[in-house]
Design a protein around this motif. Sequence first.
Motif, PDB file in Angstrom:
ATOM      1  N   TYR A  78       0.657  -1.262  -0.073  1.00  0.00           N
ATOM      2  CA  TYR A  78       0.029  -0.105  -0.126  1.00  0.00           C
ATOM      3  C   TYR A  78       0.739   1.298   0.049  1.00  0.00           C
ATOM      4  N   GLN A  79       2.001   1.173  -0.674  1.00  0.00           N
ATOM      5  CA  GLN A  79       2.951   2.236  -0.536  1.00  0.00           C
ATOM      6  C   GLN A  79       2.299   3.549  -1.546  1.00  0.00           C
ATOM      7  N   PRO A  80       2.794   4.702  -1.490  1.00  0.00           N
ATOM      8  CA  PRO A  80       3.956   5.154  -0.336  1.00  0.00           C
ATOM      9  C   PRO A  80       3.441   5.248   0.878  1.00  0.00           C
ATOM     10  N   TYR A  81       4.244   5.216   2.062  1.00  0.00           N
ATOM     11  CA  TYR A  81       3.806   5.415   3.188  1.00  0.00           C
ATOM     12  C   TYR A  81       4.092   6.716   3.841  1.00  0.00           C
ATOM     13  N   THR A  82       4.752   7.503   3.205  1.00  0.00           N
ATOM     14  CA  THR A  82       5.094   8.933   3.501  1.00  0.00           C
ATOM     15  C   THR A  82       3.727   9.754   2.841  1.00  0.00           C
ATOM     16  N   GLN A  83       2.707  10.397   3.533  1.00  0.00           N
ATOM     17  CA  GLN A  83       1.815  10.944   3.257  1.00  0.00           C
ATOM     18  C   GLN A  83       1.837  11.952   2.263  1.00  0.00           C
ATOM     19  N   SER A  84       2.981  12.749   2.322  1.00  0.00           N
ATOM     20  CA  SER A  84       2.974  13.642   1.259  1.00  0.00           C
ATOM     21  C   SER A  84       3.259  13.054  -0.120  1.00  0.00           C
ATOM     22  N   LEU A  85       3.639  12.144  -0.422  1.00  0.00           N
ATOM     23  CA  LEU A  85       3.763  11.503  -1.727  1.00  0.00           C
ATOM     24  C   LEU A  85       2.353  10.723  -2.195  1.00  0.00           C
ATOM     25  N   ARG A  86       1.386  10.802  -1.260  1.00  0.00           N
ATOM     26  CA  ARG A  86       0.263  10.528  -1.691  1.00  0.00           C
ATOM     27  C   ARG A  86      -0.939  11.839  -2.021  1.00  0.00           C
ATOM     28  N   GLN A  87      -0.118  12.826  -1.943  1.00  0.00           N
ATOM     29  CA  GLN A  87      -1.000  14.092  -2.407  1.00  0.00           C
ATOM     30  C   GLN A  87      -1.867  13.792  -3.691  1.00  0.00           C
ATOM     31  N   ALA A  88      -1.521  13.340  -4.624  1.00  0.00           N
ATOM     32  CA  ALA A  88      -2.043  13.270  -5.887  1.00  0.00           C
ATOM     33  C   ALA A  88      -3.587  12.293  -5.515  1.00  0.00           C
ATOM     34  N   TYR A  89      -3.362  11.282  -4.819  1.00  0.00           N
ATOM     35  CA  TYR A  89      -4.659  10.512  -4.518  1.00  0.00           C
ATOM     36  C   TYR A  89      -5.541  11.311  -3.758  1.00  0.00           C
ATOM     37  N   TYR A  90      -5.122  11.999  -2.841  1.00  0.00           N
ATOM     38  CA  TYR A  90      -5.901  13.006  -2.199  1.00  0.00           C
ATOM     39  C   TYR A  90      -6.731  14.025  -3.200  1.00  0.00           C
ATOM     40  N   GLU A  91      -5.869  14.631  -3.981  1.00  0.00           N
ATOM     41  CA  GLU A  91      -6.576  15.700  -4.936  1.00  0.00           C
ATOM     42  C   GLU A  91      -7.472  14.776  -5.707  1.00  0.00           C
ATOM     43  N   GLU A  92      -7.299  13.677  -6.294  1.00  0.00           N
ATOM     44  CA  GLU A  92      -8.178  12.973  -7.314  1.00  0.00           C
ATOM     45  C   GLU A  92      -9.281  12.732  -6.405  1.00  0.00           C
ATOM     46  N   SER A  93      -9.381  12.336  -5.231  1.00  0.00           N
ATOM     47  CA  SER A  93     -10.549  11.927  -4.304  1.00  0.00           C
ATOM     48  C   SER A  93     -11.408  13.288  -4.371  1.00  0.00           C
ATOM     49  N   LEU A  94     -10.830  14.391  -3.849  1.00  0.00           N
ATOM     50  CA  LEU A  94     -11.321  15.544  -3.802  1.00  0.00           C
ATOM     51  C   LEU A  94     -11.994  15.883  -5.013  1.00  0.00           C
ATOM     52  N   GLN A  95     -11.467  15.654  -6.157  1.00  0.00           N
ATOM     53  CA  GLN A  95     -12.073  16.019  -7.625  1.00  0.00           C
ATOM     54  C   GLN A  95     -13.242  15.251  -7.651  1.00  0.00           C
ATOM     55  N   LYS A  96     -13.031  14.039  -7.309  1.00  0.00           N
ATOM     56  CA  LYS A  96     -14.479  13.156  -7.523  1.00  0.00           C
ATOM     57  C   LYS A  96     -15.611  13.523  -6.589  1.00  0.00           C
ATOM     58  N   LEU A  97     -15.329  13.921  -5.457  1.00  0.00           N
ATOM     59  CA  LEU A  97     -16.265  14.337  -4.477  1.00  0.00           C
ATOM     60  C   LEU A  97     -16.858  15.810  -5.131  1.00  0.00           C
ATOM     61  N   HIS A  98     -16.025  16.516  -5.435  1.00  0.00           N
ATOM     62  CA  HIS A  98     -16.409  17.810  -6.267  1.00  0.00           C
ATOM     63  C   HIS A  98     -17.388  17.482  -7.286  1.00  0.00           C
ATOM     64  N   GLU A  99     -16.797  16.865  -8.301  1.00  0.00           N
ATOM     65  CA  GLU A  99     -17.750  16.427  -9.297  1.00  0.00           C
ATOM     66  C   GLU A  99     -19.030  15.848  -9.210  1.00  0.00           C
ATOM     67  N   ASN A 100     -19.379  15.014  -8.288  1.00  0.00           N
ATOM     68  CA  ASN A 100     -20.703  14.522  -7.875  1.00  0.00           C
ATOM     69  C   ASN A 100     -21.217  15.325  -6.910  1.00  0.00           C
ATOM     70  N   ASP A 101     -21.014  16.577  -6.590  1.00  0.00           N
ATOM     71  CA  ASP A 101     -21.727  17.444  -5.595  1.00  0.00           C
ATOM     72  C   ASP A 101     -21.930  16.665  -4.364  1.00  0.00           C
ATOM     73  N   TRP A 102     -20.761  16.113  -3.911  1.00  0.00           N
ATOM     74  CA  TRP A 102     -20.902  15.597  -2.556  1.00  0.00           C
ATOM     75  C   TRP A 102     -20.127  16.299  -1.357  1.00  0.00           C
ATOM     76  N   LEU A 103     -19.706  17.485  -1.799  1.00  0.00           N
ATOM     77  CA  LEU A 103     -18.914  18.539  -0.710  1.00  0.00           C
ATOM     78  C   LEU A 103     -20.059  19.141  -0.027  1.00  0.00           C
ATOM     79  N   TYR A 104     -19.678  19.609   1.145  1.00  0.00           N
ATOM     80  CA  TYR A 104     -20.631  20.411   1.983  1.00  0.00           C
ATOM     81  C   TYR A 104     -19.871  21.899   2.090  1.00  0.00           C
ATOM     82  N   PRO A 105     -20.320  22.904   1.391  1.00  0.00           N
ATOM     83  CA  PRO A 105     -19.649  24.124   1.562  1.00  0.00           C
ATOM     84  C   PRO A 105     -19.282  24.593   3.040  1.00  0.00           C
ATOM     85  N   CYS A 106     -18.367  25.047   3.495  1.00  0.00           N
ATOM     86  CA  CYS A 106     -18.364  25.478   4.886  1.00  0.00           C
ATOM     87  C   CYS A 106     -17.145  26.294   4.827  1.00  0.00           C
TER      88      CYS A 106
END
Length: 106
Positions: A78-106
């Motif tokens: 399940y690498q990478p185990y250094t979280q800063s190297l996983r930034q692209a995964y987080y951005e991709e997931s955030l984009q999917k949430l945004h595209e599906n209108d699953w984000l709550y604006p706050c």
Amino acid sequence: MITRGRFAPTPSGSMHLGNAMTALLAWLQMRSVNGELVLRIEDIDKQRSKTDYADQIMYDLRLLGLNWDEGSDNGGLYQPYTQSLRQAYYEESLQKLHENDWLYPC
């Protein structure tokens, strides 16, 4: 099924007694059930996290006699185990949430 546990320190300073105790407890728990311990470096606080601190944490853990089955220094499924190297995964997931209108604006 293999039980997996983790120790996830932030490399923003020297390891202290609380870190060492948490690491020891995680290690003991996983070893007592023949589980796997993951060392995940939580370095997403870019201003305070330093590679030297991460290296020192691993050195200190080894000095205490602790080891891990997966981590930034020895890899794993399940690498990478250094979280800063996983930034692209987080951005991709955030984009999917945004595209599906699953984000709550706050």
